[in-house]
Write a protein that holds these residues in place. Structure first.
Motif, PDB file in Angstrom:
ATOM      1  N   GLU A 139       0.888  -1.057  -0.044  1.00 48.09           N
ATOM      2  CA  GLU A 139      -0.072  -0.074   0.064  1.00 48.09           C
ATOM      3  C   GLU A 139       0.924   1.276   0.060  1.00 48.09           C
ATOM      4  N   GLY A 140       2.297   1.035   0.222  1.00 48.55           N
ATOM      5  CA  GLY A 140       3.201   2.306   0.224  1.00 48.55           C
ATOM      6  C   GLY A 140       2.935   3.039   1.488  1.00 48.55           C
ATOM      7  N   LYS A 141       2.466   2.639   2.693  1.00 53.75           N
ATOM      8  CA  LYS A 141       2.394   3.289   3.712  1.00 53.75           C
ATOM      9  C   LYS A 141       3.775   3.396   4.441  1.00 53.75           C
ATOM     10  N   SER A 142       3.817   4.504   5.123  1.00 51.60           N
ATOM     11  CA  SER A 142       5.132   4.740   5.884  1.00 51.60           C
ATOM     12  C   SER A 142       5.891   3.835   6.759  1.00 51.60           C
ATOM     13  N   LEU A 143       6.884   3.590   7.259  1.00 49.57           N
ATOM     14  CA  LEU A 143       7.633   2.856   8.011  1.00 49.57           C
ATOM     15  C   LEU A 143       7.297   3.404   9.476  1.00 49.57           C
ATOM     16  N   ARG A 144       6.989   4.899   9.669  1.00 49.16           N
ATOM     17  CA  ARG A 144       6.403   5.393  10.797  1.00 49.16           C
ATOM     18  C   ARG A 144       5.283   4.796  11.323  1.00 49.16           C
ATOM     19  N   LEU A 145       4.181   4.954  10.210  1.00 48.13           N
ATOM     20  CA  LEU A 145       2.843   4.568  10.604  1.00 48.13           C
ATOM     21  C   LEU A 145       2.986   2.975  11.076  1.00 48.13           C
ATOM     22  N   TRP A 146       3.715   2.260  10.366  1.00 44.97           N
ATOM     23  CA  TRP A 146       3.719   0.523  10.563  1.00 44.97           C
ATOM     24  C   TRP A 146       4.437   0.571  12.023  1.00 44.97           C
ATOM     25  N   LEU A 147       5.303   1.230  12.533  1.00 47.31           N
ATOM     26  CA  LEU A 147       6.006   1.279  13.581  1.00 47.31           C
ATOM     27  C   LEU A 147       5.030   1.579  14.659  1.00 47.31           C
ATOM     28  N   ILE A 148       4.117   2.627  14.492  1.00 46.00           N
ATOM     29  CA  ILE A 148       2.973   3.035  15.469  1.00 46.00           C
ATOM     30  C   ILE A 148       1.904   1.551  15.659  1.00 46.00           C
ATOM     31  N   ASN A 149       1.376   1.291  14.678  1.00 49.13           N
ATOM     32  CA  ASN A 149       0.513   0.269  14.489  1.00 49.13           C
ATOM     33  C   ASN A 149       0.869  -1.017  14.949  1.00 49.13           C
ATOM     34  N   ALA A 150       2.152  -1.658  14.410  1.00 48.06           N
ATOM     35  CA  ALA A 150       2.605  -2.548  14.666  1.00 48.06           C
ATOM     36  C   ALA A 150       3.218  -2.632  16.394  1.00 48.06           C
ATOM     37  N   GLY A 151       3.727  -1.673  16.689  1.00 43.09           N
ATOM     38  CA  GLY A 151       4.252  -1.525  17.877  1.00 43.09           C
ATOM     39  C   GLY A 151       3.083  -1.744  18.994  1.00 43.09           C
ATOM     40  N   TYR A 152       1.880  -0.927  18.701  1.00 45.06           N
ATOM     41  CA  TYR A 152       0.702  -1.370  19.195  1.00 45.06           C
ATOM     42  C   TYR A 152       0.181  -2.663  19.470  1.00 45.06           C
ATOM     43  N   ASN A 153       0.230  -3.368  18.522  1.00 45.46           N
ATOM     44  CA  ASN A 153      -0.337  -4.776  18.267  1.00 45.46           C
ATOM     45  C   ASN A 153       0.656  -5.442  19.025  1.00 45.46           C
ATOM     46  N   THR A 154       1.944  -5.292  19.141  1.00 45.23           N
ATOM     47  CA  THR A 154       2.987  -6.034  19.797  1.00 45.23           C
ATOM     48  C   THR A 154       2.944  -5.932  21.330  1.00 45.23           C
ATOM     49  N   VAL A 155       2.556  -4.702  21.629  1.00 48.45           N
ATOM     50  CA  VAL A 155       2.537  -4.375  23.062  1.00 48.45           C
ATOM     51  C   VAL A 155       1.278  -5.155  23.659  1.00 48.45           C
ATOM     52  N   VAL A 156       0.221  -4.926  22.862  1.00 48.62           N
ATOM     53  CA  VAL A 156      -1.089  -5.393  23.378  1.00 48.62           C
ATOM     54  C   VAL A 156      -1.281  -6.565  23.460  1.00 48.62           C
ATOM     55  N   PHE A 157      -0.696  -7.541  22.434  1.00 45.48           N
ATOM     56  CA  PHE A 157      -0.679  -8.816  22.546  1.00 45.48           C
ATOM     57  C   PHE A 157       0.229  -9.444  23.726  1.00 45.48           C
ATOM     58  N   CYS A 158       1.444  -8.777  23.885  1.00 49.90           N
ATOM     59  CA  CYS A 158       2.082  -9.230  25.149  1.00 49.90           C
ATOM     60  C   CYS A 158       1.287  -8.881  26.541  1.00 49.90           C
ATOM     61  N   VAL A 159       0.788  -7.932  26.589  1.00 46.12           N
ATOM     62  CA  VAL A 159       0.017  -7.515  27.712  1.00 46.12           C
ATOM     63  C   VAL A 159      -1.211  -8.671  27.941  1.00 46.12           C
ATOM     64  N   MET A 160      -1.677  -8.664  26.527  1.00 42.31           N
ATOM     65  CA  MET A 160      -2.811  -9.880  26.863  1.00 42.31           C
ATOM     66  C   MET A 160      -2.348 -11.377  27.128  1.00 42.31           C
ATOM     67  N   GLY A 161      -1.340 -11.775  26.441  1.00 38.69           N
ATOM     68  CA  GLY A 161      -0.622 -12.969  26.896  1.00 38.69           C
ATOM     69  C   GLY A 161      -0.152 -13.032  28.231  1.00 38.69           C
ATOM     70  N   LEU A 162       0.289 -11.870  28.939  1.00 36.31           N
ATOM     71  CA  LEU A 162       0.812 -11.788  30.030  1.00 36.31           C
ATOM     72  C   LEU A 162      -0.278 -12.411  31.238  1.00 36.31           C
ATOM     73  N   ILE A 163      -1.483 -11.329  30.865  1.00 42.09           N
ATOM     74  CA  ILE A 163      -2.751 -11.603  31.813  1.00 42.09           C
ATOM     75  C   ILE A 163      -3.370 -13.061  31.792  1.00 42.09           C
ATOM     76  N   ILE A 164      -3.325 -13.547  30.404  1.00 40.89           N
ATOM     77  CA  ILE A 164      -3.923 -14.931  30.553  1.00 40.89           C
ATOM     78  C   ILE A 164      -2.884 -16.042  30.737  1.00 40.89           C
ATOM     79  N   GLY A 165      -1.889 -15.893  30.588  1.00 43.29           N
ATOM     80  CA  GLY A 165      -0.791 -16.523  31.266  1.00 43.29           C
ATOM     81  C   GLY A 165      -0.742 -16.567  32.938  1.00 43.29           C
ATOM     82  N   VAL A 166      -0.960 -15.641  33.433  1.00 46.94           N
ATOM     83  CA  VAL A 166      -1.094 -15.579  34.981  1.00 46.94           C
ATOM     84  C   VAL A 166      -2.182 -16.077  35.404  1.00 46.94           C
ATOM     85  N   ILE A 167      -3.394 -15.623  34.806  1.00 48.61           N
ATOM     86  CA  ILE A 167      -4.511 -16.132  35.284  1.00 48.61           C
ATOM     87  C   ILE A 167      -5.121 -17.570  34.946  1.00 48.61           C
ATOM     88  N   GLN A 168      -4.875 -17.866  33.653  1.00 46.88           N
ATOM     89  CA  GLN A 168      -5.624 -19.056  33.127  1.00 46.88           C
ATOM     90  C   GLN A 168      -5.088 -20.282  33.623  1.00 46.88           C
TER      91      GLN A 168
END
Length: 131
Positions: free
Chosen positions: A102-131
């Motif tokens: 799509e020709g989108k910028s690296l900076r936009l990818w870093l923001i969106n990919a960074g969010y998903n990486t952080v959010v899945f890490c947090v979700m995995g941490l919560i699920i791993g601790v509680i489940q």
């Protein structure tokens, strides 16, 4: 396999609030600029009710899928590693392929990919601790 729905619910809520912080506080200005929200008056934010309800439903589905992947009694380390694998290894890399085509910028990818990486890490941490 048993799923701990408390873990799923807490993980989804964590993703919901992290998204709010990520896109309205931490990266609001650069993200809005990169998606054209500031330059183009026709780019309007979506209906807030639709946005909030829709994102919470999607985050519940994401957390549920991650809980199935992590399994029972995995612990926080595996939960965190599984979250990282999902967020960075799958979601961020899939975004990367799309952004290249799509020709989108690296900076936009870093923001969106960074969010998903952080959010899945947090979700995995919560699920791993509680489940």
């Amino acid at each position: 396999m048993e799923i701990n729905f408390l873990a799923v619910g807490l993980a989804a809520l964590a993703a919901f609030f992290l998204g709010f912080i990520w896109y309205t506080v931490v990266f609001a200005k650069p993200w809005q600029k990169l998606i054209g929200m500031k330059q183009d008056p026709s780019v309007q934010p979506p209906n807030m009710a639709k946005l909030l309800v829709g994102s919470l439903i999607l985050e519940i589905i994401m957390a549920l899928n991650l809980a199935f992947f992590i399994g029972n009694g995995a612990g926080w380390m595996f939960g965190l590693a599984a979250g990282f694998a999902a967020g960075f290894g799958w979601v961020a890399m899939a975004f990367g392929v799309n952004y290249l085509f799509e020709g989108k910028s690296l900076r936009l990818w870093l923001i969106n990919a960074g969010y998903n990486t952080v959010v899945f890490c947090v979700m995995g941490l919560i699920i791993g601790v509680i489940q």
